[in-house]
Enzyme design. Structure first.
Site, PDB file in Angstrom:
ATOM      1  N   ALA A  14       0.796  -1.232   0.000  1.00  0.00           N
ATOM      2  CA  ALA A  14       0.000   0.000   0.000  1.00  0.00           C
ATOM      3  C   ALA A  14       0.822   1.271   0.000  1.00  0.00           C
ATOM      4  CB  ALA A  14      -0.926  -0.004   1.221  1.00  0.00           C
ATOM      5  N   TYR A 161       8.796 -14.937 -13.228  1.00  0.00           N
ATOM      6  CA  TYR A 161       7.763 -14.008 -12.783  1.00  0.00           C
ATOM      7  C   TYR A 161       6.410 -14.397 -13.373  1.00  0.00           C
ATOM      8  CZ  TYR A 161       5.095  -9.654 -12.445  1.00  0.00           C
ATOM      9  OH  TYR A 161       4.118  -8.721 -12.197  1.00  0.00           O
ATOM     10  N   LYS A 165       2.729 -15.509 -11.538  1.00  0.00           N
ATOM     11  CA  LYS A 165       1.434 -14.905 -11.831  1.00  0.00           C
ATOM     12  C   LYS A 165       0.449 -15.926 -12.407  1.00  0.00           C
ATOM     13  CE  LYS A 165       2.252 -10.850 -10.263  1.00  0.00           C
ATOM     14  NZ  LYS A 165       1.515 -10.363  -9.066  1.00  0.00           N
ATOM     15  N   VAL A 196       1.885  -0.674 -16.291  1.00  0.00           N
ATOM     16  CA  VAL A 196       1.352   0.420 -15.491  1.00  0.00           C
ATOM     17  C   VAL A 196       2.524   1.315 -15.093  1.00  0.00           C
ATOM     18  CG1 VAL A 196      -0.051   1.053 -13.492  1.00  0.00           C
ATOM     19  CG2 VAL A 196      -0.372  -1.186 -14.587  1.00  0.00           C
TER      20      VAL A 196
END
Length: 255
Positions: A14, A161, A165, A196
């Protein structure tokens, strides 16, 4: 989002990027948000932002390293003491590392990715569902922030990776099956973003900032707000609607 006002959400990872933006959105919608990360000071700085201080909800920062089960369990004990329950768990924390090719990869790097992306996610999910069931919460929600890498392997040595996922995608469906078998109404979803523009690439290429900059400047990347909007879309659905996966990528992204 009205039915989520006053309810408790846990958001992992967060401190920056997607996780930080989800925390902001939830607080503005009147939720009691627990934000966890190793760098808890960055979450505390979010709490001091004027729009968050004046919002209907609240944000409680907790320092937690998801590679350490004792810290995760301590976090859930603090949540239990403070709020008594969790209604919503956003498993956002995730890492990738360079030097992780399958032929020459570093074992410690593989292990760290597994611990955060898979094991930590599973522990947070297990403990969240446990708290939901203790409190007879039958409309809770688990959301994994996964990746388009669950569906394709990006060039450049990211197969391991992608493997983590792919596990997240399988774990989400397995959890959904177990909850349905238990006659639970708790729902499970994945959001699988493409590129992103967040701290992800800066951390991945911390020794090569020019490469990090190049990657996010190839085309117009997604923003953290785009992913937070997808989270809200899932939460706004009626109880009989179970969104299982959202694949979202930049319009210009070719892979």
């Amino acid at each position: 989002m009205q039915r989520w006002v006053g309810r408790v959400a846990l958001v992992t990872g967060a401190s920056v990027g997607i996780g930080a933006e989800i925390c902001r959105v939830f607080v503005k919608h009147g939720m009691k948000v627990v934000g966890c990360a190793r760098d808890v000071d960055k979450i505390r700085s979010i709490c001091e932002q004027e729009d968050i201080k004046s919002a209907k909800g609240s944000l409680m920062p907790i320092k937690c390293d998801l590679t350490k089960e004792n810290e995760i369990l301590s976090m859930f004990e603090e949540i239990r003491k403070t709020y008594g329950c969790v209604d919503l768990c956003i498993n956002n924390a995730g890492i990738s590392e360079i030097n992780t090719t399958l032929l020459e990869g570093d074992t410690d790097s593989w292990r760290r990715m597994l611990e955060v992306n898979v094991i930590g996610l599973c522990i947070c999910t297990r403990e969240s569902v446990k708290l939901m069931r203790e409190n007879n919460i039958n409309d809770g929600q688990i959301i994994h922030i996964s990746s388009m890498s669950a569906y394709r392997i990006a060039p450049g040595g990211f197969a391991f990776y992608s493997g983590t996922k792919s596990m997240v995608k399988a774990l989400a469906e397995g959890l959904r099956n177990e909850l349905r078998a238990a006659k639970s109404g708790i729902r499970v979803a994945c959001i699988s973003p493409g590129m992103v523009d967040t701290e992800f690439h800066k951390r991945l290429f911390k020794d090569n900032p020019e490469e990090a900059k190049r990657r996010v400047s190839q085309f117009t990347c997604l923003k953290a707000e785009d992913i937070a909007r997808a989270v809200v879309n899932i939460l706004e659905m009626q109880p009989h609607v179970d969104i299982n996966d959202i694949l979202i990528r930049p319009t210009e992204q070719p892979f």
